[in-house]
Design a protein around this motif. Structure first.
Motif, short mmCIF file in Angstrom:
data_model
loop_
_atom_site.label_atom_id
_atom_site.label_comp_id
_atom_site.label_asym_id
_atom_site.label_seq_id
_atom_site.Cartn_x
_atom_site.Cartn_y
_atom_site.Cartn_z
N HIS A 24 0.91 -0.94 -0.20
CA HIS A 24 0.11 0.11 -0.25
C HIS A 24 0.74 1.57 -0.15
N ASP A 25 0.08 2.47 -0.44
CA ASP A 25 1.03 3.05 -0.40
C ASP A 25 1.35 3.53 1.13
N MET B 14 9.45 10.44 3.28
CA MET B 14 9.97 9.39 1.81
C MET B 14 8.50 8.82 1.20
N GLU B 15 7.90 8.98 0.56
CA GLU B 15 6.70 8.01 -0.42
C GLU B 15 7.50 6.87 -1.15
N GLY B 16 6.69 6.59 -1.32
CA GLY B 16 7.09 4.69 -1.53
C GLY B 16 5.73 3.59 -1.39
N GLU B 17 5.43 2.72 -0.59
CA GLU B 17 4.82 1.47 -0.53
C GLU B 17 5.66 0.39 0.50
N GLY B 18 4.53 0.18 1.28
CA GLY B 18 5.07 -0.94 2.53
C GLY B 18 3.35 -1.75 2.74
N PHE B 19 4.44 -1.83 4.15
CA PHE B 19 3.27 -2.51 4.88
C PHE B 19 3.90 -2.61 6.79
N ALA B 20 3.42 -3.06 7.47
CA ALA B 20 4.17 -3.74 8.73
C ALA B 20 2.75 -4.97 9.51
N TYR B 21 2.52 -5.56 9.51
CA TYR B 21 2.25 -6.63 10.05
C TYR B 21 2.79 -7.28 11.28
#
Length: 94
Positions: free
Chosen positions: A7-8, A14-21
């Motif tokens: 996800h955005d 700093m913009e990018g994509e990622g996620f946490a879990y």
């Protein structure tokens, strides 16, 4: 282990994509994640800094998906075809 969607997200603005879990450990629940960004030098600088970075993005916790912001420590940086990947662990409970 289930798969998560990118996800955005931002890492220290700093913009990018990622996620946490969330992940169960013998010490309780741990929060880990991944962030993909374009600026290799900026991600490397964040990894080398003593201060924690701030991650803002989607957190997968059990069956829920929520937008969260929390401090993280970058544990590894890897070059990939889709940009620089920063692996991180939360330094505070989201």
């Amino acid at each position: 282990m289930s798969l998560y969607d990118l996800h955005d997200a931002t890492l220290n603005d700093m913009e990018g994509e990622g996620f946490a879990y969330s992940e169960k450990t013998v010490y309780g629940k741990a929060y880990k994640g991944v962030f993909f960004g374009e600026d290799e030098e900026q991600i490397e600088d964040l990894a080398d800094e003593e201060d924690d970075a701030n991650f803002e993005g989607i957190l997968y916790d059990r069956s829920r998906e929520r937008e969260k912001s929390f401090s993280v420590e970058i544990t590894d940086v890897v070059s990939t075809p889709s940009g620089e990947r920063a692996d991180f662990v939360a330094t505070e409970k989201p």
